[in-house]
Design a protein around this motif. Structure first.
Motif, short mmCIF file in Angstrom:
data_model
loop_
_atom_site.label_atom_id
_atom_site.label_comp_id
_atom_site.label_asym_id
_atom_site.label_seq_id
_atom_site.Cartn_x
_atom_site.Cartn_y
_atom_site.Cartn_z
N SER A 286 0.98 10.72 -10.54
CA SER A 286 -0.10 12.45 -10.88
C SER A 286 0.55 13.16 -10.90
O SER A 286 0.55 14.29 -12.30
CB SER A 286 -1.29 12.31 -10.09
N ALA A 287 1.66 13.20 -10.67
CA ALA A 287 3.18 14.44 -10.94
C ALA A 287 2.95 14.81 -12.28
O ALA A 287 3.60 15.20 -12.71
CB ALA A 287 3.68 14.40 -9.72
N LEU A 288 3.14 13.41 -13.34
CA LEU A 288 3.35 12.96 -14.30
C LEU A 288 2.53 13.98 -15.73
O LEU A 288 2.55 13.44 -16.78
CB LEU A 288 4.13 12.15 -15.29
N GLY A 289 1.45 13.84 -14.81
CA GLY A 289 0.02 14.37 -15.61
C GLY A 289 -0.99 13.11 -16.11
O GLY A 289 -1.60 13.29 -16.68
N LEU A 290 -0.60 11.71 -15.44
CA LEU A 290 -0.99 11.17 -16.47
C LEU A 290 -2.39 10.37 -15.93
O LEU A 290 -3.07 9.72 -17.09
CB LEU A 290 0.05 9.67 -16.45
N VAL A 291 -2.51 11.14 -15.25
CA VAL A 291 -4.15 10.36 -14.31
C VAL A 291 -4.81 11.60 -13.53
O VAL A 291 -3.83 12.30 -13.33
CB VAL A 291 -4.10 9.35 -13.21
N SER B 110 0.74 -1.02 0.40
CA SER B 110 0.17 0.35 -0.10
C SER B 110 0.60 1.26 -0.11
O SER B 110 0.37 2.52 -0.59
CB SER B 110 -1.09 -0.13 0.99
N SER B 111 1.72 1.17 0.89
CA SER B 111 2.44 2.46 1.43
C SER B 111 3.63 2.59 -0.50
O SER B 111 3.59 3.63 -0.82
CB SER B 111 3.62 2.77 1.82
N LEU B 112 3.79 2.04 -0.93
CA LEU B 112 4.85 1.25 -1.95
C LEU B 112 3.56 2.60 -3.44
O LEU B 112 3.71 2.99 -4.25
CB LEU B 112 5.31 0.61 -3.12
N LEU B 113 2.44 1.51 -3.36
CA LEU B 113 1.36 1.92 -4.28
C LEU B 113 0.75 3.91 -4.20
O LEU B 113 0.77 4.19 -5.31
CB LEU B 113 0.36 0.89 -3.95
N GLU B 114 0.89 3.92 -2.87
CA GLU B 114 0.57 5.40 -2.31
C GLU B 114 1.42 6.15 -3.62
O GLU B 114 1.63 7.10 -4.07
CB GLU B 114 0.84 5.85 -1.14
N LYS B 115 2.68 5.77 -3.00
CA LYS B 115 3.99 6.72 -3.65
C LYS B 115 3.94 6.51 -5.17
O LYS B 115 4.52 7.52 -6.16
CB LYS B 115 5.57 5.61 -3.53
N PHE B 116 3.72 5.45 -5.82
CA PHE B 116 3.76 4.60 -6.74
C PHE B 116 2.33 6.12 -7.90
O PHE B 116 3.23 6.88 -8.53
CB PHE B 116 3.73 3.56 -7.43
N HIS B 117 1.24 5.97 -7.23
CA HIS B 117 0.10 7.03 -7.86
C HIS B 117 0.30 8.73 -7.64
O HIS B 117 0.17 8.69 -8.62
CB HIS B 117 -0.90 6.42 -7.12
N SER B 118 0.95 8.19 -6.95
CA SER B 118 1.46 10.40 -6.50
C SER B 118 2.24 10.48 -7.61
O SER B 118 2.12 11.50 -8.01
CB SER B 118 1.82 10.26 -5.69
N GLY B 119 3.08 9.78 -7.98
CA GLY B 119 4.50 10.34 -8.48
C GLY B 119 4.11 10.19 -9.94
O GLY B 119 3.83 10.84 -11.26
#
Ligand SMILES: [Zn+2]
Length: 344
Positions: A339-344, A328-337
């Motif tokens: 979003s920062a790339l403007g992909l979702v 969960s903690s890795l996926l949280e970092k993944f999803h915020s990364g």
């Protein structure tokens, strides 16, 4: 080989790397440095030339050649630190790194001392979590493979998460490894193996049915058999796919029964579209002049969309051997990364 475009974008995408060999990640400049430590004069060009395999057998030879310069804990510490730095530069948040313990035994080294030194060196690089897969060499037989399993069990560390076997999959029948994998399972370690790299789909199926393999290294041989693809999809067994490796070692050409093969013939896009669990990896990045980021760029050019690539990157976290909490903690970092790339 052409450098893929927009590599920066794929570098910035947060990733997990699940199939990479520490000894295959030694840059030619580091080979020169290691050789000098042991009184061997070598140029970078000479080191790079030794890395260029003509076929699978030559690739195994190159791998054994470069490990000849790893003679003790300090050498392993050096390559582990460089490896961790490279993962960090590529925004790899988590990596399961294969260590050829079989080669250490073969060279009469102390695997425990090597492991302790490399683990400590890698841990000094902040921001990337590395865990280790103790790996045996298949063509050397079941007894040396058991020796690797035993030391993994003896050292018993939460950072040694799995046992694996690489090398020449045609060098020993799967059934001969049954006892080793039963022992590994009894010790609570995850079970991995390279299969279907140069071998056929039957070797992938055997790895799952006889050895309880939880992920398959490569597995591209299943492209020749729909039933095996369906079998893997039904069981949820992921393939750790490494396209550049398959081209460089000649494994893909061999699977296709051809003299040569290109990215456009690689089965990864087809695996992905038919819902086979897959992850994307670099295998031996220095030896194949690639990196995990470059593998993402290549696969994007092979026809998967950016959103497909995000799903592929997410899969590498989903199939990692981590606790639910760490996932969960890795996926949280993944999803915020992402979003920062403007992909979702
Ligand atoms: Zn591998």
């Amino acid at each position: 080989m052409n450098k893929p475009e927009n590599e920066k974008f794929w570098t910035a995408l947060p990733k997990a790397e699940l199939h990479v060999h520490l000894e295959g990640s030694i840059a030619p400049s580091t080979v020169v440095e290691l050789a000098a430590r042991h009184g061997v004069q070598l140029t970078e060009a000479e080191a790079a030339a030794r890395y260029a395999p003509g076929d699978f057998a030559q690739f195994i030879e190159s791998f054994i050649w470069v490990t000849g310069f790893l003679r003790g804990p300090e050498d392993y510490a050096l390559i582990a630190r460089r490896f961790a730095e490279s993962m960090k530069r590529q925004n790899v948040l988590y990596a399961e790194v294969t260590l050829s313990i079989g080669i250490m035994f073969r060279r009469n080294q102390d695997p425990a001392a090597n492991y302790e030194a490399l683990r400590e060196a890698a841990a000094q690089v902040p921001g990337v979590r590395l865990v280790w897969i103790f790996d045996a060499v298949r063509q050397w037989g079941a007894a040396p493979a058991m020796e690797v399993a035993r030391i993994a069990a003896e050292l018993r560390s939460p950072d040694i998460i799995a046992y694996g076997i690489g090398g020449d999959e045609l060098g020993l029948p799967t059934r001969d490894l049954r006892g080793v994998y039963e022992f590994v399972a009894s010790q609570g370690m995850h079970r991995l193996i390279h299969a279907g790299e140069i071998g056929g789909p039957e070797l992938v199926r055997e790895a799952v049915e006889m050895l309880g393999a939880e992920r398959i290294g490569h597995g591209i041989g299943v492209m020749r058999d729909e039933r095996t693809m369906d079998f893997l999809a039904a069981r949820g067994i992921p393939l750790e796919v490494c396209p550049t490796s398959n081209l460089r070692t000649g494994a893909l050409a061999r699977q296709l029964g051809k003299g040569a093969a290109g990215y456009e013939q690689h089965p990864l896009p087809e695996f992905f579209r038919r819902g086979l669990p897959v992850t994307l990896s670099s295998d031996d990045p220095a030896m194949f002049e690639t990196s995990v980021s470059q593998e993402y760029a290549h696969v994007h050019r092979m026809g998967l969309t950016k959103m497909d690539m995000v799903r592929l990157a997410e899969a590498s976290f989903q199939h990692a051997f981590v606790s639910d909490q760490e996932r969960s903690s890795l996926l949280e970092k993944f999803h915020s990364g992402v979003s920062a790339l403007g992909l979702v």
